[in-house]
Design a protein around this motif. Structure first.
Motif, PDB file in Angstrom:
ATOM      1  N   GLY A 128       0.882  -1.070   0.019  1.00  0.00           N
ATOM      2  CA  GLY A 128      -0.050   0.016   0.106  1.00  0.00           C
ATOM      3  C   GLY A 128       0.734   1.294   0.136  1.00  0.00           C
ATOM      4  N   GLU A 129       2.049   1.199   0.602  1.00  0.00           N
ATOM      5  CA  GLU A 129       2.964   2.324   0.694  1.00  0.00           C
ATOM      6  C   GLU A 129       3.666   2.523  -0.413  1.00  0.00           C
ATOM      7  N   GLU A 130       4.332   1.605  -1.089  1.00  0.00           N
ATOM      8  CA  GLU A 130       5.490   1.649  -2.113  1.00  0.00           C
ATOM      9  C   GLU A 130       5.172   1.172  -3.360  1.00  0.00           C
ATOM     10  N   GLY A 131       4.141   0.468  -3.769  1.00  0.00           N
ATOM     11  CA  GLY A 131       3.872  -0.016  -5.121  1.00  0.00           C
ATOM     12  C   GLY A 131       2.875  -1.224  -5.259  1.00  0.00           C
ATOM     13  N   SER A 132       3.095  -1.718  -6.587  1.00  0.00           N
ATOM     14  CA  SER A 132       2.194  -2.795  -7.054  1.00  0.00           C
ATOM     15  C   SER A 132       2.811  -3.923  -6.956  1.00  0.00           C
ATOM     16  N   ALA A 133       2.058  -4.956  -7.237  1.00  0.00           N
ATOM     17  CA  ALA A 133       2.421  -6.464  -7.468  1.00  0.00           C
ATOM     18  C   ALA A 133       3.442  -6.626  -8.663  1.00  0.00           C
ATOM     19  N   LEU A 134       3.230  -5.613  -9.764  1.00  0.00           N
ATOM     20  CA  LEU A 134       4.051  -5.687 -10.613  1.00  0.00           C
ATOM     21  C   LEU A 134       5.477  -5.439 -10.319  1.00  0.00           C
ATOM     22  N   ASP A 135       5.769  -4.741  -9.285  1.00  0.00           N
ATOM     23  CA  ASP A 135       7.326  -4.296  -8.865  1.00  0.00           C
ATOM     24  C   ASP A 135       7.639  -5.909  -8.184  1.00  0.00           C
ATOM     25  N   MET A 136       7.088  -6.552  -7.830  1.00  0.00           N
ATOM     26  CA  MET A 136       7.428  -7.754  -7.215  1.00  0.00           C
ATOM     27  C   MET A 136       7.817  -8.957  -8.216  1.00  0.00           C
ATOM     28  N   GLN A 137       7.224  -8.785  -9.477  1.00  0.00           N
ATOM     29  CA  GLN A 137       7.411  -9.894 -10.276  1.00  0.00           C
ATOM     30  C   GLN A 137       8.950 -10.337 -10.650  1.00  0.00           C
ATOM     31  N   GLY A 138       9.527  -9.257 -11.066  1.00  0.00           N
ATOM     32  CA  GLY A 138      10.888  -9.566 -11.278  1.00  0.00           C
ATOM     33  C   GLY A 138      11.883 -10.499 -10.294  1.00  0.00           C
ATOM     34  N   PRO A 139      11.854  -9.907  -8.976  1.00  0.00           N
ATOM     35  CA  PRO A 139      12.754 -10.785  -8.003  1.00  0.00           C
ATOM     36  C   PRO A 139      12.037 -12.188  -7.663  1.00  0.00           C
TER      37      PRO A 139
END
Length: 195
Positions: A128-139
């Protein structure tokens, strides 16, 4: 044996620490649960890793994924969560031919499940504070490929006792690699990449 104890200690550091170390409210028993999980993982060994040296494999753990120098807090929590989830999914079930004590395996699965629930809460707060699920996909994609390699190895080795022992040791090593990421999560300013 000293290496094994070092790896177990690293796993405690990985998932433990003072309450709120991840920037969210982890339950008080989170540290105790981590130690219990480590002990269970240690007790699961039924053969000496030295007996299985011929079966060793470099699974190419994605160290850059857990390095944490350029990841945001939400990404770091997502990586930690993905690690625990993949280990949870990898553990054998009652119908497996593994020689591990299934009572210990089930207790470990239960402990990992509780830690996943704790991290779910943290991930929701940070997302909620930093971003979306798309930001998590790479790692997390790199971790999924890593664990897929482990699954293929087990299948190739026909789930032999030595293959499971190699995997058990590998899991402990991969957990120890996340220690630096965990330390960066303790930064007060919330920027995981800050020195």
């Amino acid at each position: 044996m000293a290496l094994l104890l070092s790896l177990l200690t690293a796993l405690v550091v990985f998932s433990a620490g003072p309450g709120g170390a991840l920037g969210c409210d982890l339950p008080q028993d989170h540290v105790l649960l981590s130690r219990e999980n480590l002990e269970l993982l240690n007790q699961m060994s039924t053969i000496s890793p030295f007996f299985c040296l011929k079966d060793r494999r470099d699974f190419r753990f994605p160290r850059a994924t857990v390095d944490g120098t350029q990841v945001q807090k939400a990404q770091a929590i997502a990586v930690l969560h993905e690690m625990l989830q993949q280990v949870f999914n990898l553990l054998p079930t009652e119908n497996s031919s593994v020689t591990w004590n299934m009572t210990l395996v089930n207790e470990l699965r239960s402990g990992l499940h509780q830690q996943l629930e704790d991290l779910d809460t943290c991930l929701v707060e940070e997302m909620g504070e930093e971003g979306s699920a798309l930001d998590m996909q790479g790692p997390t994609r790199a971790l999924k490929r890593y664990f897929q390699g482990i699954r293929l190895y087990l299948k190739e080795k026909e789930y032999s006792d030595c293959a499971w022992e190699v995997v058990r040791v590998e899991i402990m090593g991969s957990f120890s690699s996340t220690t630096a990421l965990q330390e960066r999560l303790r930064n007060k300013d919330g920027d995981v990449g800050s020195p």
